[in-house]
Design a protein around this motif. Sequence first.
Motif, short mmCIF file in Angstrom:
data_model
loop_
_atom_site.label_atom_id
_atom_site.label_comp_id
_atom_site.label_asym_id
_atom_site.label_seq_id
_atom_site.Cartn_x
_atom_site.Cartn_y
_atom_site.Cartn_z
N MET A 15 -1.68 6.80 8.70
CA MET A 15 -1.18 8.28 9.06
C MET A 15 -0.39 8.62 7.90
SD MET A 15 -0.83 8.57 12.92
CE MET A 15 -1.81 8.91 14.06
N LEU A 16 0.40 7.69 7.34
CA LEU A 16 1.41 7.97 6.22
C LEU A 16 0.75 8.15 5.16
CD1 LEU A 16 4.23 5.51 7.23
CD2 LEU A 16 4.32 7.96 7.61
N THR A 17 -0.38 7.66 4.80
CA THR A 17 -0.95 7.67 3.38
C THR A 17 -2.10 8.60 3.31
OG1 THR A 17 -2.34 5.61 3.97
CG2 THR A 17 -0.34 5.32 2.73
N ALA A 18 -2.36 9.50 4.48
CA ALA A 18 -3.57 10.23 4.49
C ALA A 18 -3.27 11.54 3.71
CB ALA A 18 -4.39 10.78 6.00
N GLN A 19 -4.00 11.95 2.75
CA GLN A 19 -3.75 13.20 2.04
C GLN A 19 -4.11 14.46 2.73
OE1 GLN A 19 -5.16 10.80 -0.24
NE2 GLN A 19 -4.27 10.87 -1.93
N HIS A 20 -5.32 14.52 2.96
CA HIS A 20 -5.75 15.43 3.98
C HIS A 20 -6.49 14.83 5.19
CE1 HIS A 20 -9.46 14.57 1.90
NE2 HIS A 20 -8.70 14.50 0.73
N ARG A 21 -6.63 15.61 6.16
CA ARG A 21 -6.96 15.04 7.26
C ARG A 21 -8.72 14.56 7.38
NH1 ARG A 21 -7.27 16.91 11.65
NH2 ARG A 21 -8.41 18.52 11.27
N PHE A 22 -8.74 13.58 7.91
CA PHE A 22 -10.10 12.83 7.97
C PHE A 22 -10.42 12.54 6.62
CE2 PHE A 22 -10.11 16.14 11.50
CZ PHE A 22 -9.49 15.33 12.53
N LEU A 23 -9.70 11.93 6.01
CA LEU A 23 -10.03 11.56 4.67
C LEU A 23 -11.11 10.43 4.53
CD1 LEU A 23 -8.64 11.36 1.51
CD2 LEU A 23 -7.63 9.21 2.46
N GLU A 24 -12.00 10.74 3.49
CA GLU A 24 -13.15 9.94 3.45
C GLU A 24 -13.20 9.46 1.83
OE1 GLU A 24 -16.57 11.13 5.15
OE2 GLU A 24 -15.85 11.37 6.96
N MET A 25 -13.58 8.13 1.67
CA MET A 25 -13.83 7.73 0.39
C MET A 25 -15.11 6.93 0.33
SD MET A 25 -10.10 6.15 -0.92
CE MET A 25 -8.57 7.12 -0.82
N ARG A 26 -16.05 7.35 -0.45
CA ARG A 26 -17.21 6.80 -0.30
C ARG A 26 -17.58 6.04 -1.29
NH1 ARG A 26 -19.68 9.00 3.92
NH2 ARG A 26 -19.01 11.12 4.40
N THR A 27 -18.54 4.88 -1.16
CA THR A 27 -18.68 3.83 -2.02
C THR A 27 -20.10 4.26 -2.49
OG1 THR A 27 -17.68 2.42 -0.74
CG2 THR A 27 -18.99 1.32 -2.33
N ASN A 28 -20.55 4.24 -3.63
CA ASN A 28 -21.73 4.60 -4.15
C ASN A 28 -22.99 3.67 -3.98
OD1 ASN A 28 -21.64 2.67 -6.03
ND2 ASN A 28 -20.64 3.77 -7.47
N ALA A 65 0.94 -1.25 -0.15
CA ALA A 65 0.14 -0.14 -0.03
C ALA A 65 0.85 1.36 -0.07
CB ALA A 65 -0.89 0.05 1.12
N LEU A 66 1.94 1.22 0.90
CA LEU A 66 2.95 2.54 0.89
C LEU A 66 3.56 2.45 -0.67
CD1 LEU A 66 4.37 2.38 4.25
CD2 LEU A 66 2.66 3.75 3.68
N SER A 67 4.09 1.56 -1.09
CA SER A 67 4.47 1.61 -2.46
C SER A 67 3.54 2.14 -3.49
CB SER A 67 5.14 0.12 -2.77
OG SER A 67 5.91 0.16 -3.62
N PHE A 68 2.33 1.78 -3.22
CA PHE A 68 1.31 2.17 -4.22
C PHE A 68 1.12 3.66 -4.13
CE2 PHE A 68 -3.39 2.97 -5.04
CZ PHE A 68 -3.40 2.34 -6.45
N TYR A 69 1.04 3.96 -2.91
CA TYR A 69 1.03 5.38 -2.57
C TYR A 69 1.87 6.37 -2.78
CZ TYR A 69 0.22 9.78 0.18
OH TYR A 69 -0.03 10.89 0.43
#
Lengths: 111, 401, 203
Positions: free
Chosen positions: C80-93, A91-95
């Motif tokens: 925490m390492l992959t969050a682009q902006h805080r409180f990230l949400e990805m919705r499913t339709n 996942a980190l690599s993908f990111y």
Amino acid sequence: MTGLLAVITVSHYLAVGAFFFVTGVLCMATKRNALGVLMGIELVLNGANLNFIAFGSKYLRSESLGLDGQLMALFVIILAAAEAAVALAIALSFYNAHSTIDVDQGDELKG
Amino acid sequence: MAEFFAQYMPAGVAYTLTALISAALLLGVVGVGALFFIWAERKVAGRIQDRLGPTRTGGKFGWLQSLADGIKLLTKEDIAPADADKTLFRLAPYVSLAPSYAALLALPFADGWVGWEINTAMFFLLAVLGLEVFGVILAGYASGSKWSLFGGMRQAAQVVSYEVPLGMCGVIPVFLCGTMSLTTIGNMQAGWFTNWLIFHDPFTFLVFWVYFTCAVASVNRAPFDLAEAESELVAGFHTEYSGLRWSFFFMAEYNSMLVVSGLAAVAFFGGWNGPVPIFASWKAAGGGWEIVANLAGCINFIMKAVLGVMLMIWVRWTLPRLRIDQVITTCLKYCVPLAAFCFVGALSWQLFDLPSPNDWVPAERAGRAAVREPWARGTTGSTQSSAGTSARLAQGSEVHR
Amino acid sequence: MLLGTFDLHTFLFVLFALTACLFAAGVLFSSNIVRMAFHLVLSLGSSAGLFFLAGAEFVGAMQLMIYVGGTLVLLVFGVMLTAQHRFLEMRTNAGEWVLSLVVGGALLMVLLQAAFSVSQWNTPNTERSQLAVDESKAATPIGAALAGVRVDKLQQKDAHLRAGMSGYLMPFVIVSMHLLVVLVGAAYLARPRMAVRNPKGGG
């Protein structure tokens, strides 16, 4: 209230395990965040673990799996930890490569 | 205790009552411990810095200072920042406090005086103490402040690293005693202080200090308190907290200190078995005398645990804080290899049956490596009953305690 | 009357099972990834409680240590390492939700039906009151089994039941090697990308 008076059997554990399994599968299917998919896998493995423990418990069944059930659960936990480490690295690599963690974005090979 | 109550009431009620009493007692330990240690810390810090510390509230030594602080904290407004994830922000202090309270469950205060007699108590304690980090990470993340987030990240990295040497140090008493049950480990060190595991061989002596270092780091105390480094991060993970929620973090911290010190007391310092076996004959007498002996053992154990906490307070006010890279270096380059070396050393000591100080004490040598498991006594199979060797219990629920 | 038959074990099972299931559903239905992780922690912690109730103390402690204390901390770290902006949400339709809930509900029904259909699993163990407290101590037998001796089968007369006396030494070694390989692999996968690449390829 009568539910609280019943004696717990293997079936009750299996029911909880089934719920974990279904939730995990749905998690894997619906989450777009790669780490959410990973959490779904953890739930599925934990559901399987509950079944192993239930069948291995002497208190729930007289002819239980005994130690084998507990040992299988141990191996599942260890392998789940290993799987999580690898998946997290992927996942980190993908990111790093895509600047997003959304699994729907990883579709270059689609043609 | 449950058996005592079961004479007068149905088994289910007796067990529930026993559980409630144990829970209340342990809650008392958490509360009183936190009040006392906060006062003690302020006094010790004062003396180390050539001050007096609190002197006014409640008489000469400021006895009631922490109670007054508590009342002040109760009346403070409970604020959540606008940027915060409110639910997680509010929950984080409880998440921090719950594991450190749960760890007390498996910690024996005297022979048999334990909330939950569990066969894998050592493992359980170390595992549960590792969960406390979640509260800190959540607090750091949910606060919506970069200082808090830095604190949480540092804490996560630190605790995950220090669990490795801490576990390795914990394994040594386990393997010297042949059991993970803390009650059994404590009982095996009965007699003179030479029978304590720390004096078993040079390696266990060394590994205690490794354990102490890792324990200080894992409960997030100075010099390893990177998560709240006030010179860099304002107040780290609890920057945004106020009032009672803020104080929960401190109750959790002081309680964890007590738990790791108690674990050290059981695993290395004989637990409730004093330097001199005064109460050994009382204990053998049984009945009321046994209870008195256990009470003395309980006081003995608590004194040892408090001594450990005092040592941590002393360290905190003496040593400067380490940098994050130094913290990780201490763990991975010094603690892990040292713990591994001591593990092999203690193992060889046991394997070659080298002498330990207790051999020269004119008392019978306790068989340390004796395995006290049912299969070793010749009872295998779930239904094959060998009446007399093991107590049969009438209620199924008793089995699970 | 009701209190007289109150069984603490059943009560605790219901408590832990409800918490576990509730937070498992929480993982599924929350869209914030950190909340998902938090729910997962509570869910797996409660299922460790179920392990303890079934008498598997070692596995329960292991679950707390490795799963909850290790894997999930790692997971939160990854979040925490992959969050682009805080409180990230990805919705499913909504369509996907409906479809997956229908399929999942059907699967759950089938599994529950299966769980309660076998009478042997469904009947309480009548011998459980005969079990001694001692016999729940499984930590040493587990350790011995991993080292290659099944101490719980030492006195088993039945040759059929004595199968597997050699224990789990081989799987244990394989798993250890596996963990080592995984450790190296994960470190390799997550290595920082080199700023200057090797002109001959690779790197």
